[in-house]
Write an enzyme that holds these catalytic residues in place. Structure first.
Site, mmCIF file in Angstrom:
data_model
loop_
_atom_site.group_PDB
_atom_site.id
_atom_site.type_symbol
_atom_site.label_atom_id
_atom_site.label_comp_id
_atom_site.label_asym_id
_atom_site.label_seq_id
_atom_site.Cartn_x
_atom_site.Cartn_y
_atom_site.Cartn_z
ATOM 1 N N GLU A 51 0.838 -1.212 0.000
ATOM 2 C CA GLU A 51 0.000 0.000 0.000
ATOM 3 C C GLU A 51 0.867 1.253 0.000
ATOM 4 O O GLU A 51 0.555 2.257 -0.644
ATOM 5 C CB GLU A 51 -0.940 -0.008 1.223
ATOM 6 C CG GLU A 51 -1.969 1.115 1.233
ATOM 7 C CD GLU A 51 -1.543 2.363 1.994
ATOM 8 O OE1 GLU A 51 -2.239 3.380 1.913
ATOM 9 O OE2 GLU A 51 -0.490 2.334 2.659
ATOM 10 N N ASP A 66 -7.986 1.444 8.152
ATOM 11 C CA ASP A 66 -6.620 1.980 8.092
ATOM 12 C C ASP A 66 -6.414 2.999 9.214
ATOM 13 O O ASP A 66 -7.355 3.706 9.602
ATOM 14 C CB ASP A 66 -6.378 2.631 6.720
ATOM 15 C CG ASP A 66 -4.897 2.704 6.345
ATOM 16 O OD1 ASP A 66 -4.035 2.348 7.167
ATOM 17 O OD2 ASP A 66 -4.614 3.139 5.213
HETATM 18 ZN ZN LIG Z 1 0.817 4.607 5.716
#
Ligand SMILES: [Zn+2]
Length: 370
Positions: free
Chosen positions: A197, A244
């Protein structure tokens, strides 16, 4: 927007005609207070020092390094030993990065699925729970406790908690002769633990989201068997729920997308009810999910760049669980480590996401006397 019907799964489809093209179908149903009370978290699983779900992930996990392999082994061994009946696959790709020259860096996304036993390939729809397990290359030794070791550990917890309920649900449906063919009957869950990511140097369209871009592109073009209900694995995603930067105290997560605001409201309701029942441990100044009443004209087009981008641009409905602001003084610094987590907040998120998942799967049906 009407969004739910109390329905025996398999008997009624609740159709959500969301604005424009999106048509989602679900049997989302609230859990009772007693069922919410049964949703518990084992403290040892989220201990930052020893074993459990989280501690093995609190290491640097940069793609192409030994830490990546250790993280992969932790995730894979969890499913192998604790949920052996879940279907586990790895989706692999390689890419060059601005930090690593001509070397092909390996990226591997873990896909863990459980679906009703009667579903054929291309028949199940999946509530898709997502987090990234890689960590940022710089600063050296960066751990990424919130980014996203904690979200990964939460998803492992969810998978294990719902497993026996899913099995019971499927067994009962088989006993009732409800053998699929409708969206609520064919609901499954898939956990995506994504790699790559983070940007290696600075965030750009090509230096970021390595794993997610590869997976979304592959799933868009992989054809399920002819006559399948869903043409591609991408179409089988009923909702892409991305976690997240979770784990520090006092997060506030906005509702980013009007099209999935009804799902945000479902999760916000879970949080509120669990708080009122005294089931959550943290005592934030405001709710984790404070925007349940957000008006339709208040949704902007600005979201946050994250692993949902390659999916949402392909039309996948997305619920993005990321705080705004990002954890202050923590995000992308050496402070994003185990010591800066708030254990009560971590466990509360685990309970909230577990309850949301059970509501999505309409598991109240398993507790008819309540
Ligand atoms: Zn990050």
């Amino acid at each position: 927007m009407p969004r739910q019907l109390a329905a025996s799964w398999g008997h009624v489809l609740s159709l959500l005609a969301l604005q424009f093209l999106v048509v989602a179908v679900t049997a989302y149903g609230a859990l009772s207070d007693d069922v919410l009370r049964n949703i518990t978290v084992n403290e040892a699983d989220f201990d930052i020092h020893n074993g459990g779900l989280l501690a093995p992930l609190l290491i640097p996990r940069v793609p192409g390094t030994p830490g990546q392999a250790k993280a992969q082994e932790h995730l894979a061994s969890f499913f192998r030993t604790q949920l052996p009946k879940w279907n586990i696959t790895w989706q692999n790709s390689t890419a060059t990065t601005p930090a690593t020259g001509t070397k092909q860096v390996p990226f591997a996304n873990l896909i863990a699925r459980k679906e009703p036993p009667w579903t054929k390939p291309g028949q199940a729809n999946y509530l898709t729970l997502v987090a990234h397990y890689d960590s940022k290359m710089k600063p050296d030794g960066f751990i990424g406790a919130t980014d996203s070791a904690v979200p990964c550990a939460i998803l492992l917890h969810v998978a294990r908690f719902i497993d026996e309920y899913m099995t019971r649900m499927h067994d009962e449906m088989i006993a009732l002769g409800e053998l699929g063919g409708t969206v609520p009957m064919d609901m499954g869950v898939q956990i995506l633990l994504l790699d790559g990511e983070e940007a290696f140097v600075a965030w750009t369209a090509t230096d970021s989201l390595y794993g997610a871009r590869s997976l979304a592109a592959e799933w868009e073009t992989s054809m399920n068997p002819a006559m399948s209900i869903y043409k591609t694995p991408l179409e089988q995603i009923s909702m892409f729920v991305l976690l997240d930067l979770l784990g520090t105290a006092g997060p506030t997560v906005p509702s980013y997308f009007q099209t999935t605001h009804w799902a945000y409201q479902g999760m916000a309701s879970v949080e509120k009810r669990m708080r009122n029942l005294g089931l959550l441990e943290s005592t934030p100044a405001q709710s984790f999910l404070p925007e349940a009443d957000k008006g339709p004209n208040l949704f902007g087009s600005a979201g946050v760049q994250d692993d949902h981008i390659p999916f949402i641009t392909r039309g996948v409905p997305t619920l993005h669980l990321i705080p705004s602001p990002f954890p202050v003084g923590i995000w992308h610094t050496m402070n994003d480590d185990g010591a800066h987590l708030d254990p009560a907040t971590v466990r509360d998120w685990a309970k909230i996401v577990t309850a949301f998942t059970m509501e999505w799967l309409d598991m109240m049906e398993l507790f008819p006397e309540q």
